[in-house]
Enzyme design. Structure first.
Site, PDB file in Angstrom:
ATOM      1  N   ASP A  44     -64.752  26.242  13.400  1.00 48.11           N
ATOM      2  CA  ASP A  44     -65.067  27.566  13.963  1.00 48.11           C
ATOM      3  C   ASP A  44     -66.371  27.495  14.764  1.00 48.11           C
ATOM      4  O   ASP A  44     -67.352  28.135  14.406  1.00 48.11           O
ATOM      5  CB  ASP A  44     -65.183  28.611  12.825  1.00 48.11           C
ATOM      6  CG  ASP A  44     -66.290  28.299  11.825  1.00 48.11           C
ATOM      7  OD1 ASP A  44     -66.694  27.103  11.705  1.00 48.11           O
ATOM      8  OD2 ASP A  44     -66.789  29.244  11.174  1.00 48.11           O
ATOM      9  N   ASP A  67     -73.236  23.952  14.432  1.00 50.23           N
ATOM     10  CA  ASP A  67     -73.088  22.694  13.688  1.00 50.23           C
ATOM     11  C   ASP A  67     -71.667  22.144  13.811  1.00 50.23           C
ATOM     12  O   ASP A  67     -71.468  20.923  13.802  1.00 50.23           O
ATOM     13  CB  ASP A  67     -73.524  22.841  12.230  1.00 50.23           C
ATOM     14  CG  ASP A  67     -72.896  24.016  11.523  1.00 50.23           C
ATOM     15  OD1 ASP A  67     -72.494  25.004  12.179  1.00 50.23           O
ATOM     16  OD2 ASP A  67     -72.801  23.961  10.286  1.00 50.23           O
ATOM     17  N   ASP A  68     -70.674  23.029  13.989  1.00 56.21           N
ATOM     18  CA  ASP A  68     -69.309  22.542  14.275  1.00 56.21           C
ATOM     19  C   ASP A  68     -69.330  21.753  15.586  1.00 56.21           C
ATOM     20  O   ASP A  68     -68.632  20.737  15.723  1.00 56.21           O
ATOM     21  CB  ASP A  68     -68.331  23.712  14.453  1.00 56.21           C
ATOM     22  CG  ASP A  68     -68.249  24.620  13.249  1.00 56.21           C
ATOM     23  OD1 ASP A  68     -67.335  24.473  12.444  1.00 56.21           O
ATOM     24  OD2 ASP A  68     -69.137  25.487  13.113  1.00 56.21           O
ATOM     25  N   ASN A 122     -67.365  31.799  12.189  1.00 58.14           N
ATOM     26  CA  ASN A 122     -68.699  32.096  12.736  1.00 58.14           C
ATOM     27  C   ASN A 122     -68.635  33.215  13.776  1.00 58.14           C
ATOM     28  O   ASN A 122     -69.570  34.002  13.911  1.00 58.14           O
ATOM     29  CB  ASN A 122     -69.300  30.850  13.376  1.00 58.14           C
ATOM     30  CG  ASN A 122     -69.771  29.854  12.339  1.00 58.14           C
ATOM     31  OD1 ASN A 122     -70.258  30.246  11.284  1.00 58.14           O
ATOM     32  ND2 ASN A 122     -69.618  28.577  12.629  1.00 58.14           N
ATOM     33  N   THR A 135     -64.307  22.570   8.665  1.00 63.83           N
ATOM     34  CA  THR A 135     -65.717  22.979   8.719  1.00 63.83           C
ATOM     35  C   THR A 135     -65.863  24.481   8.971  1.00 63.83           C
ATOM     36  O   THR A 135     -66.915  24.944   9.396  1.00 63.83           O
ATOM     37  CB  THR A 135     -66.484  22.184   9.799  1.00 63.83           C
ATOM     38  OG1 THR A 135     -65.902  22.466  11.075  1.00 63.83           O
ATOM     39  CG2 THR A 135     -66.438  20.693   9.534  1.00 63.83           C
ATOM     40  N   ASN A 145     -75.582  30.550   0.357  1.00 69.96           N
ATOM     41  CA  ASN A 145     -76.410  30.974   1.500  1.00 69.96           C
ATOM     42  C   ASN A 145     -76.020  32.356   2.023  1.00 69.96           C
ATOM     43  O   ASN A 145     -76.849  33.083   2.543  1.00 69.96           O
ATOM     44  CB  ASN A 145     -76.422  29.927   2.635  1.00 69.96           C
ATOM     45  CG  ASN A 145     -75.036  29.680   3.236  1.00 69.96           C
ATOM     46  OD1 ASN A 145     -74.039  30.261   2.818  1.00 69.96           O
ATOM     47  ND2 ASN A 145     -74.979  28.779   4.213  1.00 69.96           N
ATOM     48  N   GLU A 190     -71.409  30.339  -0.456  1.00 69.35           N
ATOM     49  CA  GLU A 190     -71.653  29.743   0.866  1.00 69.35           C
ATOM     50  C   GLU A 190     -70.728  30.450   1.873  1.00 69.35           C
ATOM     51  O   GLU A 190     -69.621  30.871   1.513  1.00 69.35           O
ATOM     52  CB  GLU A 190     -71.353  28.233   0.769  1.00 69.35           C
ATOM     53  CG  GLU A 190     -71.532  27.453   2.054  1.00 69.35           C
ATOM     54  CD  GLU A 190     -70.338  27.556   2.982  1.00 69.35           C
ATOM     55  OE1 GLU A 190     -70.534  27.476   4.203  1.00 69.35           O
ATOM     56  OE2 GLU A 190     -69.204  27.725   2.483  1.00 69.35           O
ATOM     57  N   PHE A 191     -71.112  30.527   3.150  1.00 70.53           N
ATOM     58  CA  PHE A 191     -70.406  31.331   4.156  1.00 70.53           C
ATOM     59  C   PHE A 191     -68.908  31.008   4.269  1.00 70.53           C
ATOM     60  O   PHE A 191     -68.067  31.914   4.220  1.00 70.53           O
ATOM     61  CB  PHE A 191     -71.086  31.168   5.526  1.00 70.53           C
ATOM     62  CG  PHE A 191     -70.384  31.910   6.626  1.00 70.53           C
ATOM     63  CD1 PHE A 191     -70.504  33.284   6.756  1.00 70.53           C
ATOM     64  CD2 PHE A 191     -69.582  31.230   7.555  1.00 70.53           C
ATOM     65  CE1 PHE A 191     -69.838  33.984   7.773  1.00 70.53           C
ATOM     66  CE2 PHE A 191     -68.930  31.918   8.575  1.00 70.53           C
ATOM     67  CZ  PHE A 191     -69.053  33.293   8.680  1.00 70.53           C
ATOM     68  N   ASN A 192     -68.552  29.732   4.454  1.00 75.37           N
ATOM     69  CA  ASN A 192     -67.138  29.402   4.709  1.00 75.37           C
ATOM     70  C   ASN A 192     -66.240  29.844   3.560  1.00 75.37           C
ATOM     71  O   ASN A 192     -65.104  30.274   3.773  1.00 75.37           O
ATOM     72  CB  ASN A 192     -66.954  27.894   4.939  1.00 75.37           C
ATOM     73  CG  ASN A 192     -67.514  27.437   6.260  1.00 75.37           C
ATOM     74  OD1 ASN A 192     -67.678  28.234   7.182  1.00 75.37           O
ATOM     75  ND2 ASN A 192     -67.834  26.147   6.358  1.00 75.37           N
ATOM     76  N   HIS A 198     -74.975  21.477   8.990  1.00 76.83           N
ATOM     77  CA  HIS A 198     -74.010  21.248   7.910  1.00 76.83           C
ATOM     78  C   HIS A 198     -72.804  20.381   8.312  1.00 76.83           C
ATOM     79  O   HIS A 198     -72.481  19.386   7.657  1.00 76.83           O
ATOM     80  CB  HIS A 198     -73.436  22.591   7.439  1.00 76.83           C
ATOM     81  CG  HIS A 198     -74.444  23.640   7.142  1.00 76.83           C
ATOM     82  ND1 HIS A 198     -75.047  23.766   5.908  1.00 76.83           N
ATOM     83  CD2 HIS A 198     -74.960  24.632   7.910  1.00 76.83           C
ATOM     84  CE1 HIS A 198     -75.876  24.800   5.929  1.00 76.83           C
ATOM     85  NE2 HIS A 198     -75.849  25.344   7.125  1.00 76.83           N
ATOM     86  N   ASP A 199     -72.076  20.859   9.338  1.00 76.42           N
ATOM     87  CA  ASP A 199     -70.702  20.389   9.526  1.00 76.42           C
ATOM     88  C   ASP A 199     -70.527  18.898   9.834  1.00 76.42           C
ATOM     89  O   ASP A 199     -69.562  18.289   9.358  1.00 76.42           O
ATOM     90  CB  ASP A 199     -70.011  21.251  10.599  1.00 76.42           C
ATOM     91  CG  ASP A 199     -69.820  22.690  10.129  1.00 76.42           C
ATOM     92  OD1 ASP A 199     -69.847  22.919   8.909  1.00 76.42           O
ATOM     93  OD2 ASP A 199     -69.649  23.570  10.987  1.00 76.42           O
TER      94      ASP A 199
HETATM   95  C1  BDR Z   1     -71.261  26.871   7.269  1.00 75.11           C
HETATM   96  O1  BDR Z   1     -71.165  28.198   7.788  1.00 75.11           O
HETATM   97  C2  BDR Z   1     -71.206  28.196   9.186  1.00 75.11           C
HETATM   98  O2  BDR Z   1     -72.121  29.138   9.650  1.00 75.11           O
HETATM   99  C3  BDR Z   1     -71.547  26.798   9.615  1.00 75.11           C
HETATM  100  O3  BDR Z   1     -70.863  26.464  10.801  1.00 75.11           O
HETATM  101  C4  BDR Z   1     -71.117  25.941   8.454  1.00 75.11           C
HETATM  102  O4  BDR Z   1     -69.784  25.541   8.570  1.00 75.11           O
HETATM  103  C5  BDR Z   1     -72.561  26.747   6.498  1.00 75.11           C
HETATM  104  O5  BDR Z   1     -72.606  27.665   5.461  1.00 75.11           O
HETATM  105 CA    CA Z   2     -68.545  25.787  10.662  1.00 72.76          CA
END
Ligand code: BDR
Ligand code: CA
Length: 316
Positions: free
Chosen positions: A11, A15-16, A40, A126, A160, A166-168, A241-242
């Site tokens: 997405d 970082d992707d 994202n 990711t 986070n 975590e977001f994903n 991250h990714d």
């Molecule tokens: C993940 O969430 C997205 O914002 C980043 O691309 C990463 O995959 C980190 O929490």
């Molecule tokens: Ca991502």
């Protein structure tokens, strides 16, 4: 060395974008195609971003397949506070001249895993796990055909997006629960690991020395990411991250992992989207999930910068 053949479900996302660069610039990886998922930013925006990143990498041949726009159960939630309105703020995006393919991302995942020899294709995810979960539901036989599934998501420590999540995983916890419940080899590359992948002034300086449009694109992305992470998450240098998922596949000694069962909380009022990881050792016999714990950050950044250098050279 035969390259590892991967599908990247993503997405983009700053970082992707770096994960795409690493996959394309490393001789150890063959990227079969990209499927996109709303995360994202909206599906439309992240798909466009994937196309533009491929243009920057000089790899307009890599097929892009738009996937799911909405999580399985939850409402869409995007992250403009981290990635901006476009999903890749901070740089000028080239025209997305790479065509998107006329096949849904979920079907691309299924068709690839079903048509390639069993055990030869790895799924790297990711973004939110919506596409992967839908693929499992639509064609359960992909589970025995994937070589492994490497996921950026979750944490055994702090989240986070919430204190727990975590977001994903937060965006589509039901999808994540489905993915981690399958009988396939998974590697969870969570925040515990990716918060060691900080990009500092030293890496940006090395990128500056490369001096190519792609290296400048990378620096622009990282500068925007630095400000977002400073403003929203209290980081001086942002965690990238990714690409840690791809680095693990290039060289598993860059990312230490431990076997541990992973499940996902989909009920908790305060813990929705938490990856519940049983880190007690030894892991139960037959445990097929591994969780990333420790990054060799020097070698990690060496791989990323080498990839940017290789892609830049190829475009001269
Ligand atoms: C993940 O969430 C997205 O914002 C980043 O691309 C990463 O995959 C980190 O929490
Ligand atoms: Ca991502």
């Amino acid at each position: 060395m035969t390259p590892k053949r991967i599908i990247l479900d993503c997405d983009p996302g700053h970082d992707d974008a770096v994960a795409i660069m690493l996959a394309l610039g490393s001789p150890a990886i063959e990227l079969l195609g990209i499927s996109t998922v709303g995360g994202n930013q909206t599906l439309e925006k992240v798909t466009r971003n994937a196309q533009s990143v491929l243009v920057m990498c000089g790899r307009e041949d890599v097929p892009v397949y738009p996937g799911a726009s909405h999580p399985l159960v939850h409402q869409v939630e995007v992250a403009p506070q981290i990635h901006g309105e476009s999903g890749l703020d901070g740089v000028e995006l080239p025209e997305p001249t790479v065509p998107v393919r006329d096949k849904h991302g979920v079907d691309f995942i299924i068709d690839t895993l079903m048509s390639e020899p069993a055990g030869t294709v790895t799924l790297v995810a990711t973004g939110p796990l919506t596409n992967v979960a839908l693929a499992v539901r639509k064609e359960p036989r992909i589970v025995e055909r994937a070589q492994q599934v490497v996921v950026m998501g979750g944490a055994y420590g702090q989240g986070n997006w919430t204190a727990s999540a975590e977001f994903n995983i937060w965006v589509d916890p039901e999808a994540a629960k489905i993915v981690f419940a399958q009988e396939w080899d998974t590697v969870m590359v969570g925040l515990d690991l990716t918060h060691q992948a900080l990009v500092t002034a030293a890496e940006e300086e090395k990128a500056r020395e490369i001096g190519s449009p792609l290296a400048n694109f990378f620096i622009g992305l990282m500068n925007y990411f630095r400000k977002s992470y400073a403003d929203n998450q209290g980081f001086t240098d942002p965690p990238v991250h990714d690409p840690c998922t791809v680095a693990y596949l290039i060289d598993p000694t860059v990312v230490e992992t431990v076997a541990a069962p992973v499940d996902v909380e989909t009920q908790g009022a305060l813990t929705m989207g938490r990856t519940v990881v049983d880190m007690r050792q030894p892991a139960p016999a037959g445990c097929r999930s591994r969780v990333a714990t420790k990054l060799d950050r020097e070698r990690f950044w060496g791989l990323v910068l080498d990839a940017i250098r290789t892609l830049s050279e190829a475009q001269k």
